[in-house]
Design a protein around this motif. Structure first.
Motif, PDB file in Angstrom:
ATOM      1  N   VAL A   1     -14.907 -23.200  -6.634  1.00 59.64           N
ATOM      2  CA  VAL A   1     -14.433 -21.812  -6.569  1.00 59.64           C
ATOM      3  C   VAL A   1     -15.470 -20.969  -5.821  1.00 59.64           C
ATOM      4  O   VAL A   1     -16.668 -21.064  -6.107  1.00 59.64           O
ATOM      5  CB  VAL A   1     -14.260 -21.243  -7.993  1.00 59.64           C
ATOM      6  N   ALA A   2     -15.000 -20.151  -4.895  1.00 57.36           N
ATOM      7  CA  ALA A   2     -15.942 -19.283  -4.167  1.00 57.36           C
ATOM      8  C   ALA A   2     -16.575 -18.307  -5.158  1.00 57.36           C
ATOM      9  O   ALA A   2     -15.876 -17.744  -6.002  1.00 57.36           O
ATOM     10  CB  ALA A   2     -15.195 -18.512  -3.081  1.00 57.36           C
TER      11      ALA A   2
ATOM     12  N   LYS B   1     -22.813 -21.819 -19.547  1.00 55.62           N
ATOM     13  CA  LYS B   1     -21.348 -21.662 -19.525  1.00 55.62           C
ATOM     14  C   LYS B   1     -20.713 -22.160 -20.821  1.00 55.62           C
ATOM     15  O   LYS B   1     -19.491 -22.244 -20.915  1.00 55.62           O
ATOM     16  CB  LYS B   1     -20.766 -22.393 -18.313  1.00 55.62           C
TER      17      LYS B   1
ATOM     18  N   SER C   1     -12.742 -28.265 -14.841  1.00 55.75           N
ATOM     19  CA  SER C   1     -12.877 -27.346 -13.730  1.00 55.75           C
ATOM     20  C   SER C   1     -13.550 -28.040 -12.554  1.00 55.75           C
ATOM     21  O   SER C   1     -14.761 -27.968 -12.366  1.00 55.75           O
ATOM     22  CB  SER C   1     -13.701 -26.146 -14.210  1.00 55.75           C
ATOM     23  N   ALA C   2     -12.739 -28.745 -11.756  1.00 52.12           N
ATOM     24  CA  ALA C   2     -13.301 -29.497 -10.627  1.00 52.12           C
ATOM     25  C   ALA C   2     -13.257 -28.690  -9.333  1.00 52.12           C
ATOM     26  O   ALA C   2     -13.770 -29.142  -8.312  1.00 52.12           O
ATOM     27  CB  ALA C   2     -12.536 -30.802 -10.456  1.00 52.12           C
ATOM     28  N   ALA C   3     -12.634 -27.531  -9.369  1.00 47.76           N
ATOM     29  CA  ALA C   3     -12.511 -26.739  -8.136  1.00 47.76           C
ATOM     30  C   ALA C   3     -13.863 -26.199  -7.696  1.00 47.76           C
ATOM     31  O   ALA C   3     -14.733 -25.909  -8.521  1.00 47.76           O
ATOM     32  CB  ALA C   3     -11.546 -25.580  -8.365  1.00 47.76           C
TER      33      ALA C   3
ATOM     34  N   LEU D   1     -14.349 -20.803 -15.297  1.00 46.21           N
ATOM     35  CA  LEU D   1     -14.794 -21.721 -16.343  1.00 46.21           C
ATOM     36  C   LEU D   1     -15.455 -20.981 -17.497  1.00 46.21           C
ATOM     37  O   LEU D   1     -15.170 -21.252 -18.672  1.00 46.21           O
ATOM     38  CB  LEU D   1     -15.754 -22.744 -15.711  1.00 46.21           C
TER      39      LEU D   1
ATOM     40  N   LYS E   1     -26.440 -25.084 -16.649  1.00 45.12           N
ATOM     41  CA  LYS E   1     -25.020 -24.658 -16.591  1.00 45.12           C
ATOM     42  C   LYS E   1     -24.273 -25.071 -17.852  1.00 45.12           C
ATOM     43  O   LYS E   1     -23.405 -24.348 -18.347  1.00 45.12           O
ATOM     44  CB  LYS E   1     -24.327 -25.279 -15.378  1.00 45.12           C
TER      45      LYS E   1
ATOM     46  N   ASP F   1     -15.774 -15.798 -13.024  1.00 44.35           N
ATOM     47  CA  ASP F   1     -16.110 -17.201 -13.271  1.00 44.35           C
ATOM     48  C   ASP F   1     -15.048 -17.777 -14.204  1.00 44.35           C
ATOM     49  O   ASP F   1     -15.018 -17.477 -15.393  1.00 44.35           O
ATOM     50  CB  ASP F   1     -17.520 -17.314 -13.883  1.00 44.35           C
TER      51      ASP F   1
ATOM     52  N   GLY G   1     -17.164 -28.849 -16.871  1.00 45.89           N
ATOM     53  CA  GLY G   1     -17.469 -28.258 -15.575  1.00 45.89           C
ATOM     54  C   GLY G   1     -18.019 -29.295 -14.611  1.00 45.89           C
ATOM     55  O   GLY G   1     -18.341 -30.427 -14.994  1.00 45.89           O
ATOM     56  N   PHE G   2     -18.114 -28.904 -13.369  1.00 48.64           N
ATOM     57  CA  PHE G   2     -18.764 -29.727 -12.350  1.00 48.64           C
ATOM     58  C   PHE G   2     -19.950 -28.937 -11.814  1.00 48.64           C
ATOM     59  O   PHE G   2     -19.903 -27.712 -11.752  1.00 48.64           O
ATOM     60  CB  PHE G   2     -17.793 -30.038 -11.202  1.00 48.64           C
TER      61      PHE G   2
END
Ligand code: C5P
Length: 404
Positions: free
Chosen positions: A277-278, A341, A273-275, A308, A337, A306, A322-323
């Motif tokens: 995301v808002a 997550k 998940s490199a996006a 991710l 995180k 969310d 995740g990032f």
């Protein structure tokens, strides 16, 4: 030769009649999407002029180690860091000997000592020179150090003799260079990557977004493909061309990204998940353009799903990465995180002050339950390959544990 797209190749040219073939090689590498910079030795300049390579590469050719002007434009250490690969074609017996023995007396040999990226040499020399036991000893040393040796071919030589020592043809060198970027560490696995920002509409002409360029996510997708995986990419709006052989789904908002991911996730072994995301979107999107009337305007936001967390909470969740882009307390935030997550791995980077977003280089610290690793500042393409290596290690270890 899709593997060459976006690769930064430092092409070293040394003194030998085969130097003219390097002009063809340079064109081939560029035609397949590589970004090439040329370093010539003084010997090479006796055979071909720097102007040839400058015209073909569209970049200044580097020839001097101690040249004030050249060093201020791009110094030898910068050049060494810039490259994803150093390819020397042709490699003379002299340059082979220098590299084998760590001699650094000109720009090219110094670069070879100063870089930590793979080195590939395409030797070209008279057959007696090639067969000479000193050259053969140097060859063994270089092979033992893990350098790639391309050729040489056997046949008629420029000097009229026949035997081993001809440089491989440019097409073959380009092909082997492209192949060197393949690792196969993720062969047989399916990887889903998200990349870029999301756009949360305010009205028909306005939106809320962030500074993500998508470069890191696209580089990760490409690196996963080069590692042998079957890759799908769900991308927010970015100014990047779609990578070949990767199935790309374009989305705008976080909700669209969420549903595209959920549709594809059952086909993924690894989710990265490199996006960016808002976190929030408008509670209601105005149907018409909002007019400038009052002195202030309030927008009411609601929390986005969310993506991710939803993926990692699934039964049979894929290996989830995740990032964490942080402006402060990098390690603490990344570690929390990782746990909150329920991730297998998290790649953390410092953002702000022109770092991270939209830049071509970055540095990452990667955390997983039992370890962590620092990936030094590097072009995002190289960083992505290092990250994929780490992911493959942990993913393969997790799968081995499961089967035992
Ligand atoms: O919680 P935070 O947004 O900092 O977490 C970052 C990580 O979570 C990134 O990997 C990002 O792609 C992912 N994320 C997500 N969906 C969101 C927010 C973040 O998948 N709505």
């Amino acid at each position: 030769m899709y593997q060459l797209a976006g690769k930064r190749i430092l092409l070293g040219v040394t003194g030998g009649i085969a130097a003219y073939k390097s002009a063809v090689l340079l064109r081939l590498l560029r035609n397949h999407g590589a970004d090439v910079r040329v370093v010539m030795t003084h010997g090479a300049m006796e055979f071909v002029t720097p102007l040839t390579f400058q015209a073909l590469s569209g970049k200044p050719v580097h020839t001097e180690l101690l040249d004030l002007e050249a060093e201020s434009a791009m110094g030898h250490i910068e050049l060494a860091r810039w490259a994803d690969l150093v390819l020397i074609a042709p490699t003379s017996a002299n340059v082979m000997a220098k590299i084998a023995n760590g001699v650094a007396d000109d720009l090219l040999s110094t670069l070879c000592l100063a870089t930590d990226v793979p080195l590939m040499l395409a030797p070209a020399m008279n057959q007696q020179m090639w067969l000479n036991s000193v050259t053969q000893e140097n060859l063994e040393k270089l092979k033992n150090r893990g350098l790639g040796i391309l050729g040489p071919a056997e046949g008629e030589q420029a000097c009229g003799e026949n035997g081993p020592g001809r440089m491989l043809e440019a097409e073959e060198i380009a092909l082997l260079t492209a192949k060197s970027f393949e690792t196969n560490i993720l062969t047989g696995s399916r990887v889903l990557v998200t990349a870029g920002p999301t756009r949360e509409a305010i009205d028909p002409v306005r939106y809320i977004s962030n500074r993500s360029s998508g470069k890191m996510g696209y580089a990760v997708a490409l690196a996963a493909m080069e590692a042998g995986a079957q890759v799908s990419l769900v991308s927010g709006p970015v100014n990047l061309s779609e990578p070949e052989r990767i199935n790309v789904t374009k989305v705008n908002s976080a909700v669209e990204m969420h549903s595209a991911v959920m549709q594809q996730i059952c086909n993924a072994d690894i989710f990265i998940s490199a996006a960016a995301v808002a976190d929030y979107s408008l509670e209601s999107i105005a149907r018409q353009k909002i007019k400038k009337s009052d002195d202030s305007l309030q927008l009411k936001l609601k929390k986005n799903p969310d993506i991710l967390s939803d993926v990692s909470a699934m039964q049979n969740a894929p290996f989830s990465v995740g990032f964490a882009a942080e402006t402060e307390n990098l390690e603490a935030n990344a570690q929390s995180k990782l746990h909150a997550k329920k991730l297998d791995m998290i790649a953390a980077n410092q953002v702000g002050d022109e770092q991270g977003f939209d830049a071509d280089t970055n540095a990452l610290t990667v955390y997983w339950k039992t370890g962590q690793k620092q990936l030094q500042q590097a072009p995002k393409t190289r960083l992505a390959r290092n990250l994929i290596n780490l992911i493959a290690d942990q993913y393969n270890a997790k799968n081995t544990n499961k089967t035992h």
